[in-house]
Design a protein around this motif. Structure first.
Motif, PDB file in Angstrom:
ATOM      1  N   PHE A  55       0.837  -1.208   0.000  1.00 35.67           N
ATOM      2  CA  PHE A  55       0.000   0.000   0.000  1.00 35.67           C
ATOM      3  C   PHE A  55       0.868   1.252   0.000  1.00 35.67           C
ATOM      4  O   PHE A  55       0.646   2.174  -0.782  1.00 35.67           O
ATOM      5  N   THR A 103     -15.164   5.919  -3.100  1.00 39.29           N
ATOM      6  CA  THR A 103     -14.366   5.760  -1.879  1.00 39.29           C
ATOM      7  C   THR A 103     -14.873   6.680  -0.775  1.00 39.29           C
ATOM      8  O   THR A 103     -15.068   6.249   0.372  1.00 39.29           O
ATOM      9  N   ASN A 137     -16.980  -4.663   0.024  1.00 39.94           N
ATOM     10  CA  ASN A 137     -15.771  -3.833   0.078  1.00 39.94           C
ATOM     11  C   ASN A 137     -15.857  -2.623  -0.850  1.00 39.94           C
ATOM     12  O   ASN A 137     -14.981  -2.415  -1.699  1.00 39.94           O
ATOM     13  N   PHE A 140     -12.624  -0.341  -0.847  1.00 35.48           N
ATOM     14  CA  PHE A 140     -11.546  -0.911  -1.663  1.00 35.48           C
ATOM     15  C   PHE A 140     -11.911  -0.882  -3.142  1.00 35.48           C
ATOM     16  O   PHE A 140     -11.054  -0.640  -3.990  1.00 35.48           O
ATOM     17  N   LEU A 144      -9.665   0.751  -5.955  1.00 38.20           N
ATOM     18  CA  LEU A 144      -9.171  -0.022  -7.097  1.00 38.20           C
ATOM     19  C   LEU A 144      -9.597   0.612  -8.417  1.00 38.20           C
ATOM     20  O   LEU A 144      -8.824   0.631  -9.382  1.00 38.20           O
ATOM     21  N   TRP A 167      -3.359  -3.302  -6.203  1.00 32.06           N
ATOM     22  CA  TRP A 167      -4.316  -4.398  -6.379  1.00 32.06           C
ATOM     23  C   TRP A 167      -3.922  -5.612  -5.533  1.00 32.06           C
ATOM     24  O   TRP A 167      -4.761  -6.201  -4.852  1.00 32.06           O
ATOM     25  N   CYS A 170      -4.621  -4.923  -1.911  1.00 32.98           N
ATOM     26  CA  CYS A 170      -6.061  -5.008  -1.626  1.00 32.98           C
ATOM     27  C   CYS A 170      -6.514  -6.456  -1.510  1.00 32.98           C
ATOM     28  O   CYS A 170      -7.293  -6.800  -0.605  1.00 32.98           O
ATOM     29  N   GLN A 173      -5.267  -7.733   1.842  1.00 32.40           N
ATOM     30  CA  GLN A 173      -5.938  -7.085   2.966  1.00 32.40           C
ATOM     31  C   GLN A 173      -7.394  -7.518   3.095  1.00 32.40           C
ATOM     32  O   GLN A 173      -7.881  -7.759   4.200  1.00 32.40           O
ATOM     33  N   VAL A 174      -8.098  -7.612   1.982  1.00 31.42           N
ATOM     34  CA  VAL A 174      -9.513  -8.001   2.029  1.00 31.42           C
ATOM     35  C   VAL A 174      -9.671  -9.384   2.642  1.00 31.42           C
ATOM     36  O   VAL A 174     -10.545  -9.616   3.491  1.00 31.42           O
TER      37      VAL A 174
END
Length: 200
Positions: A55, A103, A137, A140, A144, A167, A170, A173-174
């Motif tokens: 990130f 977002t 999400n 995110f 993205l 990407w 993400c 993390q997701v």
């Protein structure tokens, strides 16, 4: 390319990214004050370290790459690979702005339950309505879309690499957040996950 097209493609992507980064920093600070603790924090696992590093590299690298593009850098790493396809590049900028709006709206729907990373303690409840009733999400998803749009607007090696790093971060993390939410909310999260898609 006319100035009416060239200027937005030159400066617009850097502005979009700088604005969302500044907004996210302020939102994190504000949420931390509201909850009386830290709204930002990644775990110490290898996966969380990878997500945090990717990130950071994507955001800092994107700011540098788009800033150098806006400044007119002659380096091949920061110059668009796709020549003068201005209509496609403008569509990419529009996608980035749409992602920015998504977002902001999705994060706002979370209110003080929003966190960056994996918190020490779960929020008091799941957010499952509004945009979160369509996607698990949406924050995110918006980011993205913004990363993809910026890579289309400025299709340079550096910006594409940053979008790919973002990407991957993400995706990691997701999945980590899903495990955290399942541990924290049990059957309620399992039911939510069964009813709503991860992305769209």
């Amino acid at each position: 390319m006319t100035a009416a097209v060239g200027d937005p493609l030159r400066f617009g992507p850097a502005i979009v990214l700088a604005v969302i980064v500044a907004w996210l920093v302020l939102a994190t600070y504000r949420t931390s004050r509201e909850i009386g603790g830290r709204a930002y924090g990644f775990g110490m696992s290898i996966r969380q370290t990878l997500a945090r590093v990717l990130f950071a590299a994507a955001v800092v690298g994107g700011l540098v790459a788009l800033g150098l593009h806006a400044a007119g850098s002659a380096s091949a790493a920061f110059a668009p690979l796709a020549g003068e396809a201005s209509a496609i590049r403008l569509a990419g900028l529009a996608l980035a702005v749409a992602g920015q709006v998504l977002t902001v709206v999705a994060r706002s729907e979370m209110g003080c339950r929003w966190r960056v990373g994996i918190p020490d303690e779960a929020p008091d409840a799941l957010v499952t309505t509004g945009l979160f009733g369509l996607s698990r999400n949406p924050v995110f998803l918006g980011m993205l879309a913004m990363a993809a749009g910026l890579a289309v607007a400025v299709p340079s090696l550096a910006v594409i690499a940053c979008a790919l790093a973002f990407w991957i971060a993400c995706e990691v993390q997701v999945r980590d957040e899903e495990r955290f939410l399942e541990r924290s909310f049990g059957p309620a999260y399992t039911a939510y996950r069964s009813a709503v898609r991860r992305w769209i």
